[in-house]
Design an enzyme around this catalytic site. Structure first.
Site, PDB file in Angstrom:
ATOM      1  N   ILE B   4     141.541  62.538  65.887  1.00  0.00           N
ATOM      2  CA  ILE B   4     141.839  61.548  64.844  1.00  0.00           C
ATOM      3  C   ILE B   4     142.020  60.147  65.405  1.00  0.00           C
ATOM      4  O   ILE B   4     141.979  59.170  64.661  1.00  0.00           O
ATOM      5  CB  ILE B   4     143.079  61.910  63.993  1.00  0.00           C
ATOM      6  N   GLY B   7     143.783  56.298  71.556  1.00  0.00           N
ATOM      7  CA  GLY B   7     144.627  55.188  71.988  1.00  0.00           C
ATOM      8  C   GLY B   7     144.191  54.735  73.365  1.00  0.00           C
ATOM      9  O   GLY B   7     143.178  55.190  73.895  1.00  0.00           O
ATOM     10  N   ALA B   8     144.970  53.811  73.938  1.00  0.00           N
ATOM     11  CA  ALA B   8     144.633  53.304  75.255  1.00  0.00           C
ATOM     12  C   ALA B   8     144.818  54.386  76.313  1.00  0.00           C
ATOM     13  O   ALA B   8     144.077  54.454  77.290  1.00  0.00           O
ATOM     14  CB  ALA B   8     145.495  52.097  75.581  1.00  0.00           C
ATOM     15  N   GLU B   9     145.794  55.241  76.116  1.00  0.00           N
ATOM     16  CA  GLU B   9     146.095  56.242  77.127  1.00  0.00           C
ATOM     17  C   GLU B   9     145.654  57.627  76.725  1.00  0.00           C
ATOM     18  O   GLU B   9     145.364  58.459  77.570  1.00  0.00           O
ATOM     19  CB  GLU B   9     147.620  56.347  77.303  1.00  0.00           C
ATOM     20  N   ALA B  10     145.725  57.870  75.424  1.00  0.00           N
ATOM     21  CA  ALA B  10     145.643  59.254  74.979  1.00  0.00           C
ATOM     22  C   ALA B  10     144.598  59.455  73.906  1.00  0.00           C
ATOM     23  O   ALA B  10     144.243  58.533  73.179  1.00  0.00           O
ATOM     24  CB  ALA B  10     146.998  59.683  74.446  1.00  0.00           C
ATOM     25  N   ILE B  12     144.113  61.706  70.502  1.00  0.00           N
ATOM     26  CA  ILE B  12     144.981  62.410  69.567  1.00  0.00           C
ATOM     27  C   ILE B  12     144.139  63.364  68.706  1.00  0.00           C
ATOM     28  O   ILE B  12     143.158  62.933  68.099  1.00  0.00           O
ATOM     29  CB  ILE B  12     145.707  61.412  68.632  1.00  0.00           C
ATOM     30  N   ASP B 122     157.308  49.798  74.784  1.00  0.00           N
ATOM     31  CA  ASP B 122     156.113  49.242  74.136  1.00  0.00           C
ATOM     32  C   ASP B 122     156.369  49.159  72.639  1.00  0.00           C
ATOM     33  O   ASP B 122     155.629  49.704  71.831  1.00  0.00           O
ATOM     34  CB  ASP B 122     154.891  50.126  74.442  1.00  0.00           C
TER      35      ASP B 122
HETATM   36  N1  LIG Z   1     152.941  62.068  65.479  1.00  0.00           N
HETATM   37  C1  LIG Z   1     151.839  61.472  65.034  1.00  0.00           C
HETATM   38  N2  LIG Z   1     151.375  61.731  63.794  1.00  0.00           N
HETATM   39  C2  LIG Z   1     150.259  61.141  63.328  1.00  0.00           C
HETATM   40  N3  LIG Z   1     149.525  60.268  64.019  1.00  0.00           N
HETATM   41  C3  LIG Z   1     149.921  59.953  65.267  1.00  0.00           C
HETATM   42  C4  LIG Z   1     151.096  60.519  65.848  1.00  0.00           C
HETATM   43  N4  LIG Z   1     151.249  60.051  67.084  1.00  0.00           N
HETATM   44  C5  LIG Z   1     150.216  59.196  67.274  1.00  0.00           C
HETATM   45  N5  LIG Z   1     149.412  59.121  66.207  1.00  0.00           N
HETATM   46  C6  LIG Z   1     148.196  58.269  66.046  1.00  0.00           C
HETATM   47  O1  LIG Z   1     147.542  58.117  67.302  1.00  0.00           O
HETATM   48  C7  LIG Z   1     147.529  56.768  67.725  1.00  0.00           C
HETATM   49  C8  LIG Z   1     147.791  56.675  69.241  1.00  0.00           C
HETATM   50  O2  LIG Z   1     149.039  57.273  69.563  1.00  0.00           O
HETATM   51  P1  LIG Z   1     150.028  56.706  70.686  1.00  0.00           P
HETATM   52  O3  LIG Z   1     150.433  55.339  70.357  1.00  0.00           O
HETATM   53  O4  LIG Z   1     151.113  57.701  70.836  1.00  0.00           O
HETATM   54  O5  LIG Z   1     149.144  56.751  71.998  1.00  0.00           O
HETATM   55  P2  LIG Z   1     148.380  55.565  72.742  1.00  0.00           P
HETATM   56  O6  LIG Z   1     148.173  54.450  71.798  1.00  0.00           O
HETATM   57  O7  LIG Z   1     147.216  56.134  73.401  1.00  0.00           O
HETATM   58  O8  LIG Z   1     149.369  55.104  73.792  1.00  0.00           O
HETATM   59  P3  LIG Z   1     149.500  53.601  74.264  1.00  0.00           P
HETATM   60  O9  LIG Z   1     150.079  52.827  73.122  1.00  0.00           O
HETATM   61  O10 LIG Z   1     150.391  53.711  75.412  1.00  0.00           O
HETATM   62  O11 LIG Z   1     148.144  53.154  74.570  1.00  0.00           O
HETATM   63  C9  LIG Z   1     148.594  56.104  66.885  1.00  0.00           C
HETATM   64  O12 LIG Z   1     148.299  54.747  66.688  1.00  0.00           O
HETATM   65  C10 LIG Z   1     148.552  56.893  65.594  1.00  0.00           C
HETATM   66  O13 LIG Z   1     147.535  56.410  64.742  1.00  0.00           O
HETATM   67 MG   LIG Z   2     150.329  53.407  71.045  1.00  0.00          MG
END
Ligand SMILES: Nc1ncnc2c1ncn2[C@@H]1O[C@H](COP(=O)(O)OP(=O)(O)OP(=O)(O)O)[C@@H](O)[C@H]1O
Ligand SMILES: [Mg+2]
Lengths: 327, 208
Positions: B4, B7-10, B12, B122
């Site tokens: 779905i 992100g920058a790191e992960a 999802i 962050d």
């Molecule tokens: N518990 C959750 N339920 C629904 N959507 C989520 C959830 N956690 C994250 N997401 C979705 O995934 C996206 C990325 O998640 P998250 O911010 O945890 O990781 P990231 O952006 O890769 O990390 P970083 O901000 O360090 O780069 C969020 O912007 C959100 O849209």
């Molecule tokens: Mg994030």
């Protein structure tokens, strides 16, 4: 018709000549950093001594008859050094009758890269001695480079230089650290990223301490890998948040091959393109100042309405305070 | 499992587990950094995120509950909603009222998190989600830490200060003080110092 740009914010006195966006000359005279680093008054004296000759050489190389506009670095930079460039520019402007334009140094590094590759809206990692910032154009309230993230303490270039000095290397913008780092092994070091911002002092302090016990080469390697990974991560986060399509690196540290490789890999993994200008435009130079001055001169509403009192210097000139009035 | 978001790191993924809607947040390898550093960061952040998020959950802060933790992934409750930075028409006049309310709520939550001895690392509108009934959820605790450092907390506030305009920030800070209680003033004092440090001058979206 030609525009002349004068750069003197730090150890380089540079004069560039530009015509319709083409670089006709880019001449530099560089103060060799001593082991004790950079003493502003000494550097300024050095610049003063060479200013006339560098300007004459640039004009001769460019082979131009008339000077249409003159630009100079207003800041950020070291006061005494900036002063020499500013005064030279004022004199040149008086002699030629050409209008004078004060230019932001950081914006000039970025703008010349954007110009060379014809990019409209790239995400920028600006990495120099005193600065490390993640930038992008924003339209409100007026078009300018917005700072999405930056170092909370020292710039990555100065950080690498401090380490180079402690390790008794030749301080040359991190390139001596890079050479030492070859073939090193990784030792864990403090890694501090806060979203799109970062800090380097913890890392530097740790590396200095390790110098006493560890293998010099491993420390240099780990320091460089850690610092560049931090920059890359913060840039990656900004890239995904802003959704920009291109990434560029500019400024002195953008000459690092390792940093470029990392940014290239990062950009590619998200289907974005990475660009970096030739080294002569990433080290300090007058051509970028000339280029921006020409754009200011051509831009609507920028006809020299500037008053005498505005031709100053600003040691702490922030990039977001410099308006970009062109495409 | 369906991807779905990236992100920058992960990466999802959305999934169903034990009859519940969950997401799997997997920290993917980054080819730009050396393997040792890459694995160390991914391991440590996965662990930190799960640990801190669980602690906050137990203390009643609205964060997604952690269900399962792997070496490089966390399975957690799925929030049905969007992050604040992606809310429709952010910044437009008719949305300012609801955004203002969200900011006030975000301030209260950050205050609570700080009171519990945690910094987020962050804290921007990209890491706060709003569900369909308007409730806010704080996510993305990979850069968080258990700490009482005023500096770390001030940096959380500063990150938010920079990502919204001054009107929004005012509402945020008012409820931040309420959520945190007495010690908020020490953090805000520290924030002032950080901003004065010279190199670092605050940029808000309404400063040119
Ligand atoms: N518990 C959750 N339920 C629904 N959507 C989520 C959830 N956690 C994250 N997401 C979705 O995934 C996206 C990325 O998640 P998250 O911010 O945890 O990781 P990231 O952006 O890769 O990390 P970083 O901000 O360090 O780069 C969020 O912007 C959100 O849209
Ligand atoms: Mg994030």
């Amino acid at each position: 018709m030609a525009t002349v740009g004068i750069e003197s914010s730090a150890h380089t006195f540079g004069v560039g000549v530009v015509e319709d966006g083409r670089v006709l000359a880019n001449v530099k005279s560089m103060y060799r950093i001593s082991d004790r680093g950079l003493i502003p008054m000494k550097v300024a004296d050095f610049h003063q001594k060479h200013a006339g000759a560098v300007i004459r050489r640039a004009l001769k190389e460019a082979g131009v008859e008339r000077v249409e506009a003159v630009g100079y670095t207003m800041g950020p930079g070291l006061g005494p050094c900036l002063r020499v460039g500013q005064l030279s520019a004022i004199v040149l402007s008086r002699i030629t009758g050409a209008p004078l334009y004060p230019v932001n140094h950081a914006a000039a590094h970025v703008e010349i890269t954007r110009h060379i590759y014809g990019l409209r809206d790239p995400l920028v990692l600006y990495v120099s001695g005193g600065n490390s910032q993640i930038l992008g154009l924003e339209d409100k309230p007026q078009k300018h480079y917005h700072v999405y993230g930056e170092t909370f303490d020292v710039g990555v270039g100065n950080m690498l230089d401090s380490f180079a000095r402690a390790a008794k290397l030749k301080p040359a913008w991190g390139s001596s650290v890079a050479r030492l780092a070859e073939g090193g092994r990784y030792i864990a070091m403090p890694y501090t990223v806060k979203g799109m911002d970062f800090t380097f002092t913890g890392l530097l302090t740790n590396a200095m301490k390790l110098l006493k016990s560890g293998e010099k080469r491993d420390v240099a390697f780990s320091l460089q890998e850690t610092a560049f990974s931090m920059l890359c991560e913060a840039t990656e986060r900004a890239l995904l948040l802003t959704g920009k399509r291109e990434v560029i690196a500019s400024g002195g540290v953008a000459q690092s091959r390792r940093l470029r490789d990392m940014l290239g890999v990062m950009a590619k993994s998200h289907g974005r393109k990475f660009y970096v200008a030739p080294d002569e435009f990433n080290s300090d130079n007058g051509a970028m100042i000339a280029l921006v001055a020409e754009k200011m001169h051509t831009a609507v509403g920028m006809k020299p309405k500037i008053k005498g009192s505005d031709y100053g210097i600003k040691q702490r000139y922030r990039i977001e305070d410099f308006m970009i009035r062109w495409g | 499992m369906r991807k779905i978001s990236e992100g920058a790191e992960a990466v999802i993924y959305a999934a169903r587990m034990l009859g519940r809607n969950v997401i799997v947040k997997e920290r993917v390898a980054k080819g730009y950094r050396i393997k040792e550093l890459d694995e160390q960061l991914r391991r440590q952040r996965t662990k930190t995120e799960a640990k801190i998020q669980s602690t906050l959950y137990e203390k009643g802060v609205r964060v997604p509950g952690v269900i399962l933790v792997g070496k490089y992934f966390v399975v957690m409750e799925r929030v049905q909603g969007k992050t604040l930075n992606r809310m429709a028409g952010v910044g437009k006049a008719h949305d300012r009222r609801s955004m203002g309310m969200a900011m006030a709520e975000a301030g209260r939550v950050l205050g609570t998190i700080h009171r519990l001895g945690v910094s987020h690392g962050d804290f921007t509108t990209a890491n706060i989600m709003q569900d369909r009934s308007g409730r806010l959820w704080v996510i993305d605790f990979g850069l968080a830490a258990f700490t009482n450092s005023e500096e770390e907390m001030a940096l959380d506030v500063l990150l938010m200060k920079r990502s919204v305009d001054s009107g929004m920030y005012e509402r945020f800070i008012k409820s931040y003080k309420l959520g945190f209680g007495g010690k908020a003033s020490a953090v805000l004092g520290r924030l002032g110092e950080i901003e004065k440090r010279g190199r670092y001058q605050t940029r808000t979206l309404d400063s040119a």
